[in-house]
Design a protein around this motif. Structure first.
Motif, PDB file in Angstrom:
ATOM      1  N   TYR A   1       0.827  -1.217   0.000  1.00 54.54           N
ATOM      2  CA  TYR A   1       0.000   0.000   0.000  1.00 54.54           C
ATOM      3  C   TYR A   1       0.859   1.265   0.000  1.00 54.54           C
ATOM      4  CZ  TYR A   1      -4.740  -1.744   0.110  1.00 54.54           C
ATOM      5  OH  TYR A   1      -5.931  -2.304  -0.252  1.00 54.54           O
TER       6      TYR A   1
ATOM      7  N   MET B   1      -0.635   4.759  -1.512  1.00 55.21           N
ATOM      8  CA  MET B   1      -0.803   5.692  -0.386  1.00 55.21           C
ATOM      9  C   MET B   1       0.533   5.929   0.328  1.00 55.21           C
ATOM     10  SD  MET B   1      -4.446   4.233   0.953  1.00 55.21           S
ATOM     11  CE  MET B   1      -4.932   5.577   1.975  1.00 55.21           C
TER      12      MET B   1
ATOM     13  N   LEU C   1      -8.557  -7.122  10.995  1.00 54.25           N
ATOM     14  CA  LEU C   1      -9.354  -8.011  10.127  1.00 54.25           C
ATOM     15  C   LEU C   1      -8.968  -9.472  10.344  1.00 54.25           C
ATOM     16  CD1 LEU C   1      -9.576  -6.410   6.572  1.00 54.25           C
ATOM     17  CD2 LEU C   1     -11.425  -6.847   8.156  1.00 54.25           C
TER      18      LEU C   1
ATOM     19  N   PHE D   1     -15.213 -17.111   4.011  1.00 53.28           N
ATOM     20  CA  PHE D   1     -14.591 -15.855   3.564  1.00 53.28           C
ATOM     21  C   PHE D   1     -13.748 -16.131   2.316  1.00 53.28           C
ATOM     22  CE2 PHE D   1     -11.209 -12.604   3.782  1.00 53.28           C
ATOM     23  CZ  PHE D   1     -11.979 -11.465   3.871  1.00 53.28           C
TER      24      PHE D   1
ATOM     25  N   THR E   1     -10.917   6.583 -20.202  1.00 53.19           N
ATOM     26  CA  THR E   1     -11.929   6.933 -19.196  1.00 53.19           C
ATOM     27  C   THR E   1     -11.631   6.201 -17.897  1.00 53.19           C
ATOM     28  OG1 THR E   1     -13.482   7.059 -21.003  1.00 53.19           O
ATOM     29  CG2 THR E   1     -14.412   7.100 -18.798  1.00 53.19           C
TER      30      THR E   1
ATOM     31  N   ALA F   1      -8.942   4.540 -15.828  1.00 53.39           N
ATOM     32  CA  ALA F   1      -7.482   4.444 -15.725  1.00 53.39           C
ATOM     33  C   ALA F   1      -7.082   4.555 -14.271  1.00 53.39           C
ATOM     34  CB  ALA F   1      -6.836   5.564 -16.542  1.00 53.39           C
ATOM     35  N   GLY F   2      -5.884   4.097 -13.985  1.00 48.90           N
ATOM     36  CA  GLY F   2      -5.373   4.200 -12.610  1.00 48.90           C
ATOM     37  C   GLY F   2      -6.227   3.472 -11.598  1.00 48.90           C
TER      38      GLY F   2
ATOM     39  N   PHE G   1      -8.286  10.715  -1.574  1.00 45.75           N
ATOM     40  CA  PHE G   1      -7.019   9.969  -1.692  1.00 45.75           C
ATOM     41  C   PHE G   1      -6.655   9.537  -3.119  1.00 45.75           C
ATOM     42  CE2 PHE G   1      -8.183   9.344   2.715  1.00 45.75           C
ATOM     43  CZ  PHE G   1      -6.986   9.442   3.372  1.00 45.75           C
ATOM     44  N   HIS G   2      -7.657   9.194  -3.899  1.00 43.49           N
ATOM     45  CA  HIS G   2      -7.335   8.508  -5.164  1.00 43.49           C
ATOM     46  C   HIS G   2      -7.841   9.288  -6.391  1.00 43.49           C
ATOM     47  CE1 HIS G   2      -6.478   5.223  -2.437  1.00 43.49           C
ATOM     48  NE2 HIS G   2      -7.695   5.337  -1.956  1.00 43.49           N
TER      49      HIS G   2
ATOM     50  N   GLU H   1      -6.383   9.912  -8.940  1.00 42.10           N
ATOM     51  CA  GLU H   1      -5.862   9.364 -10.199  1.00 42.10           C
ATOM     52  C   GLU H   1      -6.890   8.494 -10.916  1.00 42.10           C
ATOM     53  OE1 GLU H   1      -4.832   8.358  -7.231  1.00 42.10           O
ATOM     54  OE2 GLU H   1      -5.025   6.181  -7.175  1.00 42.10           O
ATOM     55  N   ILE H   2      -7.874   8.056 -10.178  1.00 35.57           N
ATOM     56  CA  ILE H   2      -8.888   7.163 -10.750  1.00 35.57           C
ATOM     57  C   ILE H   2      -9.903   7.953 -11.601  1.00 35.57           C
ATOM     58  CG2 ILE H   2     -10.883   7.008  -9.171  1.00 35.57           C
ATOM     59  CD1 ILE H   2     -10.353   4.134  -8.810  1.00 35.57           C
TER      60      ILE H   2
ATOM     61  N   PRO I   1     -11.221  10.470 -14.421  1.00 31.03           N
ATOM     62  CA  PRO I   1     -10.779  11.061 -15.687  1.00 31.03           C
ATOM     63  C   PRO I   1     -10.564  12.574 -15.534  1.00 31.03           C
ATOM     64  CG  PRO I   1     -12.690   9.652 -16.025  1.00 31.03           C
ATOM     65  CD  PRO I   1     -12.489   9.769 -14.553  1.00 31.03           C
TER      66      PRO I   1
ATOM     67  N   LEU J   1      -8.745   6.545   5.583  1.00 28.03           N
ATOM     68  CA  LEU J   1      -7.772   5.617   4.981  1.00 28.03           C
ATOM     69  C   LEU J   1      -8.037   5.331   3.502  1.00 28.03           C
ATOM     70  CD1 LEU J   1      -7.474   3.059   7.911  1.00 28.03           C
ATOM     71  CD2 LEU J   1      -5.651   4.522   7.075  1.00 28.03           C
ATOM     72  N   GLY J   2      -8.884   6.085   2.875  1.00 31.83           N
ATOM     73  CA  GLY J   2      -9.133   5.889   1.442  1.00 31.83           C
ATOM     74  C   GLY J   2      -9.707   4.515   1.131  1.00 31.83           C
ATOM     75  N   PHE J   3      -9.297   3.965  -0.015  1.00 34.77           N
ATOM     76  CA  PHE J   3      -9.817   2.659  -0.431  1.00 34.77           C
ATOM     77  C   PHE J   3      -9.370   1.539   0.518  1.00 34.77           C
ATOM     78  CE2 PHE J   3     -10.774   3.974  -4.968  1.00 34.77           C
ATOM     79  CZ  PHE J   3     -12.141   3.859  -4.766  1.00 34.77           C
ATOM     80  N   PHE J   4      -8.217   1.746   1.171  1.00 30.79           N
ATOM     81  CA  PHE J   4      -7.799   0.737   2.145  1.00 30.79           C
ATOM     82  C   PHE J   4      -8.844   0.662   3.263  1.00 30.79           C
ATOM     83  CE2 PHE J   4      -5.651  -0.408   6.129  1.00 30.79           C
ATOM     84  CZ  PHE J   4      -5.165  -1.653   5.776  1.00 30.79           C
TER      85      PHE J   4
ATOM     86  N   ALA K   1     -11.963  -0.971   2.003  1.00 31.88           N
ATOM     87  CA  ALA K   1     -11.767  -2.430   1.909  1.00 31.88           C
ATOM     88  C   ALA K   1     -11.823  -3.067   3.298  1.00 31.88           C
ATOM     89  CB  ALA K   1     -10.431  -2.738   1.233  1.00 31.88           C
ATOM     90  N   VAL K   2     -11.181  -2.426   4.287  1.00 31.00           N
ATOM     91  CA  VAL K   2     -11.201  -2.967   5.655  1.00 31.00           C
ATOM     92  C   VAL K   2     -12.649  -3.013   6.174  1.00 31.00           C
ATOM     93  CG1 VAL K   2     -10.536  -2.480   8.052  1.00 31.00           C
ATOM     94  CG2 VAL K   2      -8.825  -2.353   6.249  1.00 31.00           C
TER      95      VAL K   2
ATOM     96  N   TYR L   1     -14.598  -5.735   4.272  1.00 32.34           N
ATOM     97  CA  TYR L   1     -14.256  -7.101   4.689  1.00 32.34           C
ATOM     98  C   TYR L   1     -14.738  -7.386   6.117  1.00 32.34           C
ATOM     99  CZ  TYR L   1     -11.439  -7.647   0.487  1.00 32.34           C
ATOM    100  OH  TYR L   1     -11.047  -7.747  -0.817  1.00 32.34           O
TER     101      TYR L   1
END
Lengths: 349, 524
Positions: free
Chosen positions: A89, A94, A109, A124, A248, A250-251, B341-342, B344-345, B347, B453-456, B459-460, B463
């Protein structure tokens, strides 16, 4: 499946160059006899994990020694994998967020998953596995436009020996699962029909994971070329970064990382389970406080270890020089001795 | 300190037997266990003005004094006058048996020769007599006889059968359950006209004596689940059960989970459909809400109309609902993660537009989203409790006036209003209100995780929620089945998609039922 798809391409291309992808499936197939050996021990010693079986077969002293080695190796490796989460990460999406937060989020987790029990862990994995497959397929198919088929030629120009050495580097991946199987054995059904089903599942799992990992390695070599594939440790993350649809979408590697996190949680949880089972079997240490203690040790290893390529080297070292020899010798020895003793008993009777 | 710990334990740990608000001891408690007596019944009940007593002599014989008791407003007076009092009071000459009536044979002879009604029962305990009277039946006591007769004469006013507001359909039956248990059982019986439909009656609530009916289809429902339902109901000891919600909290597996583990319905066709799948219904007198167990997550996203529409149409609607639920959970947190945070995703053109929209907004995206979501929750709650015309006004004031003004005042960005609007609309696509509430609740921690924490973090949170859902069970059935444990046939037959009726050859795999063949239109 765990997280083998992350470093597999780099490992096989370092050993086998442009032909490295060919060795992935054969190396995985090495897991089949070991899986079958473990299952044969299950039918011989029902409801017992292999640490308990070791104590019966080799005697208490050697059994305990194997147990301690099992705990140390799986515990250390689990901690390194936790470190890998933070590393991935921090390095990819980040860089400004404190790495401790990634460790903390993941270990919470992992602890929650282990506390929920082996049944929830299995479910899971059942939910995450299709997501991993989907993310891999998306990653690979969306990279097709960047493929350069010429990099694969000439085939086998260096002979087959590099592939053999490459296979030895992939084999530890399978052994990681064998270590987990050694612990989970006590929870598996002992009915002959269900053991037969488990045997079929071993074949199926090895081929499925082997073929998928082979494609991952194949695609990365095609896109980056063998030299770059070796150099980029997490090639799949770079592949994700390069995904682009009509300028469109990307990233989107941050989205893929969410799925890879699920895979890492499964793998770290598996090693947390192995340590907890080991502590319970060898030292009779069980309960919430010991599970928290193991999590703390994982955090300590993750925090204490250097990051980046050194971390990857350490993971490779544990894989190649601890997990592979320990598992191959232990399982083979245990299976052989148990068979021998069984045969002797039958003849004795 | 110890008393604090004890109190905390009492509040958080659910006991095996639910003793909630125990009823006080009464002077007549001991009498209730004794044989029937008209005098005793009158002593116990005469302090309530709604209990009516009618004294008379059977067939004019002064040797057999009778007392009839019932609750004014609950009993059908015409029925009692015409078919009970008239035959009992007016002498019918010509029957030899009636001439020999004595206190010892009066109850049997009355049942056999005098009372023409269908629902007539002989009782011998005073408690049964009192319960029958208070439940709306009439009871006749005969002098010093140790037996009495209960006459099913319930006939109170009820709201009638209407379409449930919360479960309306375009294609399908438009009748719904009522507040009267017996009408509800009759509505169910009209759907399943087979002797295997079982209705087991119970009473719960020490003071309310609420009638409960547990219903299932024999050989289709798992006997283990039926016995578990009855066992859990028997552990409930409380003074009153006024709604099925009281029972729901007592019998569900994980009371602290925000996710509903017991389904409910107000529709007889839905209940019948669930019973035919092997589920068990719990009907409570006084409420049209019928509980259905066991429940799984995907069931809360499917509606009965799916089975009335063509299969392909149903698949489309289900897809829309699943997407809606996903957006309702994740949209604000994804927006926060992406803008914080992101980037870049996004456009480039869209990023420019977002930046322009956020120009002048003094709050970070997390605070902005939290603020908007809280305002949305307030508007929803306010609109729900107000009379319908005013409720609509609240919606217009909230959405148009406040939203527009907030954007113009640069308190929130226009894109945030769109995201929250889409989230709200998506959450309305969830057909079960309880699940919609759970989704609304889980949105907040996800937003906070996304903001920090953004996408992290997303995700946490995702989950952690998944692990929680995977650990839930409803009456022994995994809550996430048939996704995990994966049942491919169930997934393809009736989960994300709805197979045509002719392809649904088996009942849902998740229930261990005795008879898996659906017996529907499926070919063998």
């Amino acid at each position: 499946m765990g997280t083998t798809f992350l470093p597999v391409a780099s490992i096989v291309s370092s050993a086998g160059g442009r032909d490295g992808w060919m060795i992935v499936l054969p190396a995985f197939i090495l897991g089949i006899p070991y899986g079958l050996m473990v299952l044969s021990l299950l039918s011989q010693f029902p409801n017992k994990n292999l640490l308990q079986v070791s104590e019966i077969v080799f005697g208490k002293g050697i059994g305990k020694l194997i147990g301690v080695l099992y705990i140390l190796i799986t515990g250390y490796f689990g901690g390194l994998l936790l470190g890998q989460v933070g590393d991935i990460y921090e390095r990819s999406i980040m860089p400004l967020t404190p790495i401790s937060l990634f460790y903390l989020g993941t270990i919470i987790l992992v602890f929650y998953l282990c506390k929920s029990g082996i049944e929830v862990f299995a479910r899971f994995s059942e939910v995450i596995f299709p997501l991993i497959i989907l993310a891999l397929i998306l990653n690979l198919t969306l990279s097709i436009s960047r493929i350069e088929p010429g990099v694969l030629l000439p085939i086998l120009s260096e002979g087959v020996m590099p592939l053999f050495w490459g296979g030895l580097k992939v084999a530890p991946f399978v052994m990681e699962y064998i270590l987990f199987m050694a612990g989970i054995l006590a929870f598996l059904p002992t009915d002959m029909k269900e053991i037969g089903q488990l045997r079929r599942e071993v074949w199926r799992a090895v081929f499925l994971v082997g073929i998928l990992d082979m494609f991952v390695a194949f695609t990365q070599i095609l896109v980056f070329g063998p030299f770059e594939t070796t150099r980029i440790v997490y090639g799949l993350l770079v592949l994700g970064k390069m995904v682009e649809v009509s300028r469109t979408v990307a990233g989107v590697e941050s989205l893929f990382l969410g799925v890879w996190l699920g895979a890492l949680v499964i793998k770290i949880s598996a090693f947390l389970f192995t340590v907890v089972w080991g502590l319970e079997t060898v030292m009779n240490l069980k309960g919430l406080k010991w599970e928290i203690a193991v999590c703390a040790v994982f955090m300590g290893i993750a925090f204490g270890f250097v990051r980046g390529s050194v971390l990857i080297s350490e993971i490779s070292f544990v894989d190649n020089y601890l997990i592979l020899p320990f598992t191959t010798i232990w399982i083979l020895g245990l299976w052989g001795t148990a068979r021998w003793k069984k045969g002797k008993n039958i003849r004795g009777n | 300190m110890r008393s604090w710990m004890k109190m905390l334990k009492e509040l958080t740990l659910r006991p095996k037997v639910h003793q909630v608000r125990k009823s006080p001891a009464y002077s007549f408690d001991e009498d209730l266990a004794k044989p029937v007596s008209g005098q005793k019944a009158k002593e116990i009940l005469s302090k309530s003005s709604d209990i009516v007593f009618r004294e008379f002599y059977l067939q004019g014989k002064e040797s057999i004094p009778c007392l009839m008791a019932g609750v004014d407003g609950l009993v059908d007076k015409n029925l009692l006058d015409q078919f009970v009092l008239k035959p009992l009071m007016v002498d019918l000459p010509g029957r030899r048996e009636l001439a020999q009536l004595t206190l010892s044979n009066v109850v049997d002879s009355t049942i056999q020769y005098l009372l023409p009604g269908l629902e007539i029962k002989k009782i011998s305990k005073l408690s049964d007599a009192i319960n029958a009277i208070l439940s709306g039946d009439a009871v006749i006591f005969f002098g010093e006889s140790k037996e009495a007769i209960v006459i099913g004469a319930r006939g109170w006013a009820n709201a009638g059968i209407n379409e449930p507001v919360a479960e309306s359909v375009i294609k399908g039956p438009h009748e719904g359950f009522t507040e009267t248990l017996r009408i509800n059982t009759s509505l169910l019986r009209r759907k399943i006209k087979h002797p295997s439909l079982r209705l087991i009656s119970l009473k719960l609530g020490e003071l309310t004596n609420t009638d409960i009916v547990v219903t299932y289809v024999d050989k289709v429902a798992s006997p283990d689940i039926v016995s578990e339902v009855l066992k859990r109901l028997s552990t409930i000891k409380m003074d009153g059960v006024l709604e099925s919600g009281y029972i729901e909290e007592m019998i569900e597996d994980f009371p602290y989970s925000p996710f509903p583990q017991i389904a409910y319905t107000e529709r007889p066709d839905v209940l019948a459909g669930k019973l035919l799948e092997g589920k068990v219904g719990i009907m409570v007198d006084g409420t049209p809400i019928v509980l259905v167990v066991p429940a799984i997550l995907t069931q809360f996203l499917n509606v009965n109309e799916d089975y009335y529409q063509r299969a392909m149409t149903a698949v489309l609607f289900r897809f829309v609902r699943y997407i809606g639920a996903f957006i309702a959970v994740t949209a604000p947190s994804v927006y926060i993660a992406v803008t914080t945070f992101h980037q870049e995703i996004i456009p480039t053109d869209l990023l420019m537009s977002i930046s322009a929209g956020r120009e002048g907004v003094p709050f970070p995206a997390l605070l902005e989203a939290l603020l908007m979501t809280i305002v949305l929750e307030i508007l929803q709650e306010a609109g729900l409790r107000l009379p319908r015309p005013i409720g609509q006004t609240i919606g217009i004031v909230g959405a148009l006036i406040i939203g527009d003004a907030a954007v113009k005042a640069s308190l929130v960005s226009p894109l945030m209003v769109i995201v929250i609007g889409i989230t709200a609309v998506s959450s309305y696509a969830i057909p079960y209100y309880d699940l919609s509430l759970a989704v609304r609740l889980t949105r907040f921690p996800l937003m906070i995780l996304a903001g920090s924490l953004g996408f992290f973090g997303v995700a946490v949170g995702f989950y952690a929620g998944l692990i929680h859902l995977l650990s839930l069970r409803s009456f022994g059935v995994p809550y996430m089945s048939p996704i995990a444990p994966m049942r491919i046939r169930s997934l393809l037959q009736d989960t994300f998609v709805r197979a045509p009726w002719w392809a649904m050859k088996r009942r849902p795999q998740l229930l261990e039922i005795e008879n898996p063949q659906s017996g529907g239109k499926g070919k063998e």
